[in-house]
Scaffold this motif. Structure first.
Motif, PDB file in Angstrom:
ATOM      1  N   LYS A 156       0.811  -1.139   0.101  1.00  0.00           N
ATOM      2  CA  LYS A 156       0.020  -0.246  -0.004  1.00  0.00           C
ATOM      3  C   LYS A 156       0.866   1.127  -0.221  1.00  0.00           C
ATOM      4  O   LYS A 156       2.106   1.175   0.531  1.00  0.00           O
ATOM      5  CB  LYS A 156      -0.960   0.037   1.160  1.00  0.00           C
ATOM      6  CG  LYS A 156      -1.877  -1.184   1.172  1.00  0.00           C
ATOM      7  CD  LYS A 156      -2.971  -1.324   2.408  1.00  0.00           C
ATOM      8  CE  LYS A 156      -3.846  -2.395   2.073  1.00  0.00           C
ATOM      9  NZ  LYS A 156      -4.714  -2.602   3.396  1.00  0.00           N
ATOM     10  N   GLN A 163      -4.992   4.753   3.892  1.00  0.00           N
ATOM     11  CA  GLN A 163      -3.539   4.228   3.821  1.00  0.00           C
ATOM     12  C   GLN A 163      -2.671   4.867   2.742  1.00  0.00           C
ATOM     13  O   GLN A 163      -1.705   4.346   2.294  1.00  0.00           O
ATOM     14  CB  GLN A 163      -3.458   2.591   3.965  1.00  0.00           C
ATOM     15  CG  GLN A 163      -4.149   2.254   5.094  1.00  0.00           C
ATOM     16  CD  GLN A 163      -4.057   0.537   5.060  1.00  0.00           C
ATOM     17  OE1 GLN A 163      -4.973  -0.138   4.916  1.00  0.00           O
ATOM     18  NE2 GLN A 163      -2.684  -0.108   5.777  1.00  0.00           N
ATOM     19  N   HIS A 168     -15.564  -9.872   0.907  1.00  0.00           N
ATOM     20  CA  HIS A 168     -15.783  -9.902   2.115  1.00  0.00           C
ATOM     21  C   HIS A 168     -17.114 -10.162   2.850  1.00  0.00           C
ATOM     22  O   HIS A 168     -17.944  -9.312   2.920  1.00  0.00           O
ATOM     23  CB  HIS A 168     -15.320  -8.609   3.033  1.00  0.00           C
ATOM     24  CG  HIS A 168     -13.793  -8.141   2.798  1.00  0.00           C
ATOM     25  ND1 HIS A 168     -13.073  -9.087   3.441  1.00  0.00           N
ATOM     26  CD2 HIS A 168     -13.269  -7.243   2.067  1.00  0.00           C
ATOM     27  CE1 HIS A 168     -11.698  -8.425   3.027  1.00  0.00           C
ATOM     28  NE2 HIS A 168     -11.952  -7.525   2.281  1.00  0.00           N
TER      29      HIS A 168
END
Ligand code: GLA
Length: 345
Positions: free
Chosen positions: A52, A92, A216
């Motif tokens: 990231k 992030q 998810h």
């Protein structure tokens, strides 16, 4: 502690080799604690966090590749594919990216130049090794009536920050497969927004090759019908599909119960049924799905231990806390196509 999978347990990635790769997200800790499990069952890896933006370029022009390189070394030493995750995201990403040293916001050209520098540096470094990149992550809004998620990328650079990211990535590695990746991808309203975004990019000739379905999910949602509809809808764009972050929480999202210290037999049975249904669908869709990556591997470590209820344990995978196959594993194995090497009969 390292657990050794019994060598007589069939390898998940071999069982599904006729359909798609089987991947896992890893971090510097699980790369040690779950190494044997990865080697046995998986033929693709993704960095949970280490590729990231904030990890690779925490300060302007200061790149830190050590942890990402370790993952790459492990994968190449074991003949595994690597999916890159992720180049452009609202999360992030360090604040310096969007501001001058004095704190004033940068303009569009500066932001795009910084984006290009980051993408060129990262993608070139792993050229020929990372075969697929999640180029843009989660740019679509979950809110009714809102198309793109408000973010500094959108605010400063405008909508075509998305197209630019793909163009820069393609220029850095013309052979890499480039994905748009998102969650709630099977919720019909969001599915249509993701579809519209990818369709418009394709129409403009932007180099995008696939949709990443994060997946998810939990034991109830989304329904198999909604998952199937999403797969068919995205596939109708003529793009590749990767399942990028699969896990099956034993709790519905709104369920905030905290009384369990171990999964009940009932939850484990339900999870096994759900996994079997999901893999049956993936197998039936394997003309479109090239890769199925779990967001972890075994129940001793999952980001769901902290989300959405902090400190609550979850058990979302095919392997338990000691890396032993759960009923979910055996039921998924049962769904695998008849083995190509199993001779006649
Ligand atoms: C999103 C991101 C992942 C990860 C998960 C939570 O799905 O794409 O990188 O941060 O959230 O672990």
């Amino acid at each position: 502690m390292t657990h050794h999978p019994k060598s007589d347990i069939p390898r998940l990635h071999e069982a599904y080799s006729a359909c798609f790769r089987i991947g896992a997200a890893v971090n510097p800790s699980t790369l040690t604690t779950q190494a044997d499990l990865f080697r046995h069952h998986f033929n693709s890896l993704t960095a949970e966090n280490e590729m990231k933006f904030e990890k690779l370029q925490p300060a302007s022009g200061q790149y830190t590749f050590e942890a990402a390189d370790r993952l790459i070394d492990f994968a190449t030493a074991n003949g595994m594919a690597v999916r890159g995750h992720t180049l452009v995201w609202h999360n992030q990403t360090p604040d310096w990216m969007f501001a001058h040293a004095d704190g004033t916001p940068v303009d569009r050209d500066t932001l795009l130049a910084r984006m290009q520098a980051h993408i060129a540096t990262v993608v070139s470094r792993y050229k020929g090794i990372v075969h697929a990149w999640d180029v843009v992550n989660e740019a679509v809004s979950d809110k009714e009536g809102e198309f793109l998620r408000p973010s500094q990328w959108l605010e400063i650079a405008g909508e075509d920050f998305i197209a630019k990211a793909f163009e820069y990535a393609h220029a850095a590695d013309p052979n890499a497969l480039l994905f748009y990746n998102d969650y709630n991808e099977s919720v019909p309203e969001k599915r249509e927004k993701i579809f519209a975004l990818v369709q418009s990019l394709r129409e403009k000739g932007v180099p995008i090759h696939g949709v990443g379905l994060q997946a998810h999910w939990n034991l109830e949602e989304p329904s198999i019908d909604d998952i199937r509809a999403a797969i068919e809808r995205y596939a109708s764009l003529g793009v590749r599909l990767h399942i990028t972050e699969l896990d099956l929480s034993v709790f519905r999202f709104a369920d905030r119960r905290t009384d369990l210290t171990a999964p009940t037999e009932e939850l484990l049975a339900k999870q096994a049924d759900r996994y079997a249904q999901i893999f049956r669908l993936f197998k039936a869709s394997s003309a479109h799905i090239e890769s199925v990556t779990f967001w972890g591997a075994a129940d001793d470590y999952t980001w769901l231990d902290h989300f959405p209820v902090h400190g609550r344990k979850n058990w979302p995978f095919l392997f338990d806390e000691k890396h032993r196959p759960k009923r979910s594993f055996w039921d998924v194995l049962e769904e695998a196509p008849p083995s190509a090497i199993a001779g006649p009969g």
